[in-house]
Design a protein around this motif. Structure first.
Motif, mmCIF file in Angstrom:
data_model
loop_
_atom_site.group_PDB
_atom_site.id
_atom_site.type_symbol
_atom_site.label_atom_id
_atom_site.label_comp_id
_atom_site.label_asym_id
_atom_site.label_seq_id
_atom_site.Cartn_x
_atom_site.Cartn_y
_atom_site.Cartn_z
ATOM 1 N N GLN A 132 0.848 -1.185 0.000
ATOM 2 C CA GLN A 132 0.000 0.000 0.000
ATOM 3 C C GLN A 132 0.888 1.241 0.000
ATOM 4 N N VAL A 133 0.528 2.227 -0.800
ATOM 5 C CA VAL A 133 1.209 3.520 -0.729
ATOM 6 C C VAL A 133 0.238 4.541 -0.163
ATOM 7 N N GLY A 147 5.738 -7.698 -11.262
ATOM 8 C CA GLY A 147 4.698 -6.835 -10.716
ATOM 9 C C GLY A 147 5.261 -5.585 -10.079
ATOM 10 N N TRP A 148 6.371 -5.730 -9.360
ATOM 11 C CA TRP A 148 7.026 -4.620 -8.680
ATOM 12 C C TRP A 148 7.450 -3.551 -9.680
ATOM 13 N N LEU A 149 8.055 -3.974 -10.773
ATOM 14 C CA LEU A 149 8.483 -3.026 -11.803
ATOM 15 C C LEU A 149 7.282 -2.281 -12.374
ATOM 16 N N ARG A 165 4.144 2.907 -12.606
ATOM 17 C CA ARG A 165 2.919 3.677 -12.346
ATOM 18 C C ARG A 165 3.171 4.774 -11.318
ATOM 19 N N LEU A 166 3.901 4.453 -10.259
ATOM 20 C CA LEU A 166 4.156 5.450 -9.215
ATOM 21 C C LEU A 166 4.973 6.621 -9.750
ATOM 22 N N THR A 167 5.882 6.342 -10.664
ATOM 23 C CA THR A 167 6.714 7.408 -11.224
ATOM 24 C C THR A 167 5.865 8.477 -11.894
#
Length: 294
Positions: A169-170, A207-209, A214-216
């Motif tokens: 979660q972010v 998945g992490w990548l 997306r977060l970038t």
């Protein structure tokens, strides 16, 4: 993991620093198994992000949060279920509403006891801090997204999908441009891949990548990583670049039918050569094993 006795993972609430009005971070000061912890305030409530490992750490965080809140309602959330982030939440019962995404709640229930046993096995101060820990049960659970109104400040809680864990979660504070990533992003070290077959193989390099890409695009002003120094959006791109490098170097060798032992040796040596200043070299081989399986 390492056989070296780790230092006491003590949260130092006295080091809390203000990032923006009514937004504090307790930095981890590069101490292993101490997360960066957040306190985010609005006119009506204060949200605590992560607890530190064990009840003694969490009690200090709760005391600071209570002082900061000055009568405002308290909420707690955790970036993922791992012990240094969530295994102090029991202290907040009756004082704060504990809110996480549904997949993280499932992680706590399914894996919490196993991780508690594993971390107690580290011995020394870590085992001592976990002596009286109980696996927490969240008070409220959301599915994919939740906007928490603290009063004049909306905090966005977002389940990211599978990355470092299934229930990552972010936490984003749009008015301050601050993003809390948990262990999806760290600074000054190789990415932590909790790849422990057959007990836990939920981490996904692929998945992490995707999550980091997306977060970038959210372009925060300040990134608060799970561990390590705070910084700007370059933290996200650095982690994304590393994960891409890890994937490409691993898959290139896997696709050429190289043995996994040779892949591990070559890719590990290459990554250390490219990032000699980073800590956490013990996490390179689990990350390669994970990518070989994806």
């Amino acid at each position: 993991m390492t056989d070296v006795l780790l230092p006491d993972p003590a949260v130092r609430v006295a080091d809390a620093q203000e990032l923006a009005p009514d937004l504090l971070v307790i930095p981890n000061k590069q101490v292993d198994l101490v997360p960066n912890i957040g306190l985010i305030g609005g006119t009506d409530a204060v949200l605590v992000v992560d607890t530190g490992i064990g009840t003694a750490n969490a009690s200090e965080v709760l005391a600071l949060a209570t002082e900061v809140a000055r009568g405002r309602r308290l909420y707690l959330t955790t970036t993922h279920f791992h012990p240094e982030h969530a295994f102090g939440a029991q202290v907040f019962a009756g004082h704060a509403t504990y809110l996480v995404n549904r997949t993280q709640a499932d992680d706590l229930q399914a894996k919490g006891s196993g991780y508690l046993e594993m971390f107690r096995g580290f011995g020394g101060p870590i085992a001592e801090r976990l002596e009286d820990v109980e696996i927490p049960t969240p008070d409220q659970v959301y599915d994919d997204a939740h906007d928490l109104d603290l009063g004049g400040r909306i905090v966005e809680l977002r389940a990211t999908g599978r990355g470092h864990t299934k229930g990552d979660q972010v936490i984003q504070v749009p008015d301050a441009g601050v993003l809390f990533t948990g262990d999806l992003a760290e600074t000054g070290q190789f990415a932590i891949f909790p790849w422990f077959p057959p007990y836990d193989v939920d981490v996904s390099g692929v998945g992490w990548l995707s999550v980091m890409d997306r977060l970038t695009t959210t372009a925060p002003k300040i990134v608060v990583p799970g561990h390590g120094e705070l910084g700007g959006p370059e933290i996200l791109s650095t982690v994304g670049d590393y994960l891409r490098e890890l994937r490409d170097e691993t898959w290139r060798r896997r696709d050429s039918a190289m043995s996994e032992s040779d892949i591990r040796a070559e890719v590990k040596a290459l990554l250390i050569e490219r990032h000699p200043e980073w800590s956490g070299q013990d996490w390179i081989e689990p990350s390669i094993n994970c990518l070989c399986a994806e």
